[in-house]
Structures are given as structure tokens and as C-alpha cells.
Design an enzyme around this catalytic site. Structure first.
Site, PDB file in Angstrom:
ATOM      1  N   SER A   1       0.680  -1.374   0.008  1.00 31.32           N
ATOM      2  CA  SER A   1       0.024  -0.205  -0.148  1.00 31.32           C
ATOM      3  C   SER A   1       1.279   1.375   0.376  1.00 31.32           C
ATOM      4  CB  SER A   1      -0.910   0.143   1.531  1.00 31.32           C
ATOM      5  OG  SER A   1      -1.455   0.823   1.650  1.00 31.32           O
TER       6      SER A   1
ATOM      7  N   TYR B   1      -1.849  -0.734  10.879  1.00 30.14           N
ATOM      8  CA  TYR B   1      -1.864  -1.237   9.143  1.00 30.14           C
ATOM      9  C   TYR B   1      -1.187  -0.534   8.708  1.00 30.14           C
ATOM     10  CZ  TYR B   1      -3.790  -1.362   4.469  1.00 30.14           C
ATOM     11  OH  TYR B   1      -3.421  -1.690   2.937  1.00 30.14           O
TER      12      TYR B   1
ATOM     13  N   LYS C   1       1.652  -3.474   6.839  1.00 31.77           N
ATOM     14  CA  LYS C   1       2.420  -3.248   5.907  1.00 31.77           C
ATOM     15  C   LYS C   1       3.795  -3.114   5.007  1.00 31.77           C
ATOM     16  CE  LYS C   1      -1.424  -4.992   3.881  1.00 31.77           C
ATOM     17  NZ  LYS C   1      -1.553  -6.209   2.793  1.00 31.77           N
TER      18      LYS C   1
HETATM   19  N1  LIG Z   1      -8.365  -1.251  -1.284  1.00 31.61           N
HETATM   20  C1  LIG Z   1      -7.857  -0.604  -0.934  1.00 31.61           C
HETATM   21  O1  LIG Z   1      -7.781   0.811  -0.597  1.00 31.61           O
HETATM   22  C2  LIG Z   1      -6.053  -1.154  -0.434  1.00 31.61           C
HETATM   23  C3  LIG Z   1      -5.414  -0.014  -1.475  1.00 31.61           C
HETATM   24  C4  LIG Z   1      -3.808  -0.444  -0.460  1.00 31.61           C
HETATM   25  C5  LIG Z   1      -3.277  -1.924  -1.148  1.00 31.61           C
HETATM   26  N2  LIG Z   1      -4.376  -2.647  -0.412  1.00 31.61           N
HETATM   27  C6  LIG Z   1      -4.199  -3.820  -0.288  1.00 31.61           C
HETATM   28  O2  LIG Z   1      -5.386  -5.002  -0.965  1.00 31.61           O
HETATM   29  C7  LIG Z   1      -5.248  -6.342  -0.796  1.00 31.61           C
HETATM   30  C8  LIG Z   1      -6.653  -6.301  -0.793  1.00 31.61           C
HETATM   31  O3  LIG Z   1      -7.711  -5.327  -0.687  1.00 31.61           O
HETATM   32  P1  LIG Z   1      -8.858  -5.644  -0.342  1.00 31.61           P
HETATM   33  O4  LIG Z   1      -9.516  -3.803  -0.543  1.00 31.61           O
HETATM   34  O5  LIG Z   1      -9.518  -6.398  -1.584  1.00 31.61           O
HETATM   35  O6  LIG Z   1      -9.932  -5.764   0.552  1.00 31.61           O
HETATM   36  P2  LIG Z   1     -10.693  -6.935   1.020  1.00 31.61           P
HETATM   37  O7  LIG Z   1     -10.960  -7.016   2.800  1.00 31.61           O
HETATM   38  O8  LIG Z   1     -12.270  -6.556   0.360  1.00 31.61           O
HETATM   39  O9  LIG Z   1      -9.923  -8.187   0.636  1.00 31.61           O
HETATM   40  C9  LIG Z   1      -9.412  -9.063   1.542  1.00 31.61           C
HETATM   41  C10 LIG Z   1      -9.419 -10.390   1.901  1.00 31.61           C
HETATM   42  O10 LIG Z   1      -9.041 -11.787   1.824  1.00 31.61           O
HETATM   43  C11 LIG Z   1      -8.995 -12.657   2.883  1.00 31.61           C
HETATM   44  N3  LIG Z   1      -8.739 -12.217   4.424  1.00 31.61           N
HETATM   45  C12 LIG Z   1      -8.888 -11.793   5.310  1.00 31.61           C
HETATM   46  N4  LIG Z   1      -8.082 -12.210   6.134  1.00 31.61           N
HETATM   47  C13 LIG Z   1      -7.153 -13.055   5.758  1.00 31.61           C
HETATM   48  C14 LIG Z   1      -6.979 -14.926   6.553  1.00 31.61           C
HETATM   49  N5  LIG Z   1      -5.765 -14.710   7.297  1.00 31.61           N
HETATM   50  N6  LIG Z   1      -6.768 -15.805   5.591  1.00 31.61           N
HETATM   51  C15 LIG Z   1      -7.718 -16.214   4.470  1.00 31.61           C
HETATM   52  N7  LIG Z   1      -8.143 -15.045   3.655  1.00 31.61           N
HETATM   53  C16 LIG Z   1      -8.093 -13.707   4.792  1.00 31.61           C
HETATM   54  C17 LIG Z   1     -10.925 -11.718   3.322  1.00 31.61           C
HETATM   55  O11 LIG Z   1     -11.855 -12.335   3.623  1.00 31.61           O
HETATM   56  C18 LIG Z   1     -11.151 -11.126   2.177  1.00 31.61           C
HETATM   57  O12 LIG Z   1     -11.811 -11.433   0.933  1.00 31.61           O
HETATM   58  C19 LIG Z   1      -4.879  -6.322   0.968  1.00 31.61           C
HETATM   59  O13 LIG Z   1      -3.979  -6.653   1.851  1.00 31.61           O
HETATM   60  C20 LIG Z   1      -4.981  -4.183   1.529  1.00 31.61           C
HETATM   61  O14 LIG Z   1      -3.612  -4.285   2.349  1.00 31.61           O
HETATM   62  C21 LIG Z   1      -6.282  -2.292  -0.643  1.00 31.61           C
END
Ligand SMILES: NC(=O)c1ccc[n+]([C@@H]2O[C@H](COP(=O)([O-])OP(=O)(O)OC[C@H]3O[C@@H](n4cnc5c(N)ncnc54)[C@H](O)[C@@H]3O)[C@@H](O)[C@H]2O)c1
Length: 344
Positions: A117, A141, A145
Site C-alpha cells: 500500500s 495497518y 504492510k
Molecule cells: N482497498 C484499498 O484501498 C487498498 C489499498 C492499498 C492496498 N490494499 C491491499 O490490497 C489487498 C486487498 O484489499 P481489498 O481492498 O481487496 O480488501 P478486502 O477486504 O476486500 O479483501 C481482503 C480479503 O482477504 C481475506 N482475508 C483476510 N485475512 C485472511 C486470512 N487470514 N486468511 C484468508 N483470507 C483472509 C478476506 O476475507 C477478504 O476476502 C490487501 O492486502 C490490502 O492491504 C488495498
């Protein structure tokens, strides 16, 4: 090629999964459905469980010995929750991610793509950041990361693992074919709040109007999730070439390359939805920063990636997704149409 996508029932993981399949890459999903949706995962071979479950990981690799890479999207992602429950975030995003790395290494899968991120960067003044900009996470958070990136870098130097860490800026939009989108009907970021104001009629708060930016409001870099997914496909296709000469993890920014202030976001939103939004000005929130936007030079050089979607398309696809979300996920969505009128 076949790829294991952790968190593939979530917003970004499910979109990456669809883009991979469209590009001819087979997908296996691992997700514990903590925040993800089974409806997204069931379109693929799906294992419901935890990334730290080593027996489950061994079973996945026994069932699919041809998995050649892991895309690790699974995480807890809500900054505010991480402040109130830091241990939960460090356990899930750091400890469990380390267990996942042990499992993929034990199973001889040496290609690892990590969802990182832009939150890892030091607070800026609304300007451009590249991959060498200072790291100074501002929340548990963001720390989770940055810490996992540090560990990954050391593990890559010492083992057969190679890794690419993709630092996303602010993902918006949905799969243009609406196979998936945000699992939550109420995303916590600024665009989610704008849709909430639009559907409920409650005023949208511009928090902080005295930042050192062109109009005083914070700057974000909104990147369409379909562009993000495309970058993952490119990272997988070019993985060996990209990582061949690197002694550590390779980091790549993924943003639109353009900063958008909150006021600009509001105006663009009103233009796309065809309706004025009630806006109130509020004080800065604790932990907020002026924000930043991405330098995408490295993404272009290593991945041949240039984002192609506009912010307008991101808002439009979010609106299209929210309008069908309740039918697809069988739950309540905000009232959203693209005609500029509210439903119901
Ligand atoms: N959405 C944003 O704004 C954003 C920005 C920068 C980085 N990210 C990164 O992108 C990635 C995906 O984010 P997203 O927006 O799709 O979030 P999201 O919450 O929609 O998806 C995360 C998924 O991970 C699963 N999960 C969490 N912990 C778990 C575990 N221990 N075992 C198995 N499954 C698990 C959840 O059930 C969920 O389906 C993350 O790593 C997040 O840090 C997201």
C-alpha cells in the site's frame, strides 16, 4: 500458468482473479471469508480457510502441483480498526503472512506477488512519491504492510523466494463486466462516503481544507481496480525477467499518476452522477495527511503498464457495481443509479 490468489474473495483479489482468467492464467482462491464474499470465489477452484493453515496450504499444492506463483491479497484493511485493534492487524497481516511464506516455500512455489500500500510512505505535501521516497507508516495497518515488506525483502535475500511488492494507491471502480466489486456496501474511503451521501442525502464532509495543496483539501491518487488487475497479470507474465537480477524484493508503485483533491473528487462525482451533493467542511481528522500521488515510471519500465481508466470511469463503474451489488450478493446496497436520480 496457474496462480494461487489469497484474499481472492475480496475486492481486489477477485478482480485480479477475473483478469487472470481473461488472460489465460488459471486461478485457485484461498480466503477465509472474513470480509470476502463466497459469491466472488465460487467462480474459481476455492479453498475456504486461513492463510496460516499450513495443512490446508499443503493440500492446495497437492491438489494443484502446477501452481507457479502466489498473489497475496489477503489482509485486514481498515485503518481505523487497526488503531483500535493493532494486535489483530499485526497477527493477520504480518504473522499469518509469514506462515504463508513458509508454506509456499515448503511447497516449492518461489514466485510471490504482495499487495502492499501507498500508506507505507511518509506523509507528503500532496506531491509525487516514487519507490525510493521515505517510508514512515502512520497507522498499525500501514506498519503491518511495511513490516511484512521488510521481512519479505530479507527472506528473498536468503531463500529461493522471489517477490514483487505492488504498492497500490487508492483503488476505485469494479470489474467492468461487474463480476465483482467492493464486498461492502459502505466502503470507508472518500468515494464510498460520497456514494453514502448521494444515496442517503446526508452531507459529505471535506475533512481538512488547510492542507498545503492547490485548493486546501487532501490529495489522493484514484486508480481503477481493473488497471490494478492488469498490472498483476503483467507482473506474473514478466515475473522471472523482473526478478532475475534483484537480490531482494522488487517494489512497484501502482497509481493513476495523477493527484486529485477532495474538492475535485466531489465535482467529478457530481458531473458523473448528474446531481449536486451537500458538502460541509470539517476539521482535519487525526492521522490524516495531505496525501500523495504515484510516480508510475517504474511500473512502465518493468511491467510496461500505463493506467488506462479515468477517474470518471472509476466512479461510473463503482456506481454500476453498487446498483447491482444487492442482486449479486443478496444484501442491501445504497440506492444508486447512473441517471442522476435516486431510486425508491
Ligand atoms: N482497498 C484499498 O484501498 C487498498 C489499498 C492499498 C492496498 N490494499 C491491499 O490490497 C489487498 C486487498 O484489499 P481489498 O481492498 O481487496 O480488501 P478486502 O477486504 O476486500 O479483501 C481482503 C480479503 O482477504 C481475506 N482475508 C483476510 N485475512 C485472511 C486470512 N487470514 N486468511 C484468508 N483470507 C483472509 C478476506 O476475507 C477478504 O476476502 C490487501 O492486502 C490490502 O492491504 C488495498
Amino acid at each position: 500458468m496457474k496462480v494461487l490468489i489469497t484474499g481472492g474473495a475480496g475486492f481486489i483479489g477477485s478482480t485480479v482473479a477475473s483478469k487472470c482468467v481473461d488472460a489465460g492464467i488459471d486461478v485457485v482462491i484461498l480466503d477465509n471469508l472474513l470480509t470476502g464474499r463466497a459469491e466472488f470465489a465460487h467462480r474459481f477452484p476455492f479453498y475456504c480457510g486461513d492463510i496460516a493453515d499450513d495443512k490446508l496450504l499443503d493440500k492446495i499444492f497437492t491438489d494443484h502441483p502446477d501452481i507457479g506463483a502466489t498473489v497475496h491479497c489477503a489482509a485486514l484493511i481498515v485503518v481505523g480498526d487497526s488503531v483500535s485493534s493493532p494486535a489483530r492487524y499485526y497477527e493477520n497481516n504480518v504473522s499469518k503472512s509469514l506462515a504463508l511464506v513458509s508454506s509456499v516455500l515448503r511447497n516449492g512455489c518461489g514466485r510471490f506477488v504482495f499487495s502492499s500500500s501507498a500508506a507505507v510512505y511518509a506523509p507528503g505535501e500532496g506531491g509525487c512519491v516514487d519507490e525510493s521516497s521515505p517510508i514512515e507508516p502512520q497507522s498499525p495497518y500501514a506498519h503491518s504492510k511495511a513490516q511484512f515488506e521488510t521481512m519479505l525483502d530479507d527472506i528473498v535475500a536468503a531463500t529461493d523466494l522471489s517477490a514483487i511488492s505492488l504498492r497500490y494507491f487508492n483503488p476505485v471502480g469494479a470489474d467492468p463486466e461487474l463480476r465483482s466489486g467492493t464486498p461492502s456496501a459502505h466502503p470507508t474511503h472518500a468515494l464510498g462516503k460520497l456514494f453514502e451521501s448521494y444515496s442517503t442525502g446526508t452531507p459529505f464532509k471535506v475533512t481538512g481544507t488547510d492542507w498545503p495543496t492547490r485548493d486546501g483539501s487532501g490529495v489522493r491518487d484514484y486508480v481503477h481496480v481493473w488497471d490494478l488487475a492488469d498490472a498483476h497479470v503483467r507482473a506474473l507474465q514478466r515475473f522471472d525477467r523482473i526478478t532475475a537480477d534483484s537480490s531482494g524484493m522488487t517494489v512497484v508503485n501502482l497509481g493513476s499518476g495523477r493527484g486529485t483533491t477532495v474538492w475535485e473528487l466531489v465535482r467529478t462525482f457530481e458531473n458523473v452522477l448528474g446531481e449536486d451533493i451537500d458538502v460541509v467542511v470539517a476539521d482535519r481528522r487525526t492521522g490524516d495527511t495531505a496525501g500523495a500521488y504515484a510516480s508510475n515510471d517504474r511500473a512502465l519500465r518493468l511491467l510496461g503498464w500505463v493506467p488506462t481508466f479515468t477517474l470518471e470511469q472509476g466512479i461510473e463503474d463503482t456506481a454500476r457495481w453498487l446498483a447491482v451489488r444487492s442482486h449479486l450478493l443478496n444484501s442491501v446496497s445504497p440506492n444508486v443509479t447512473l441517471s442522476g436520480r435516486r431510486r425508491g
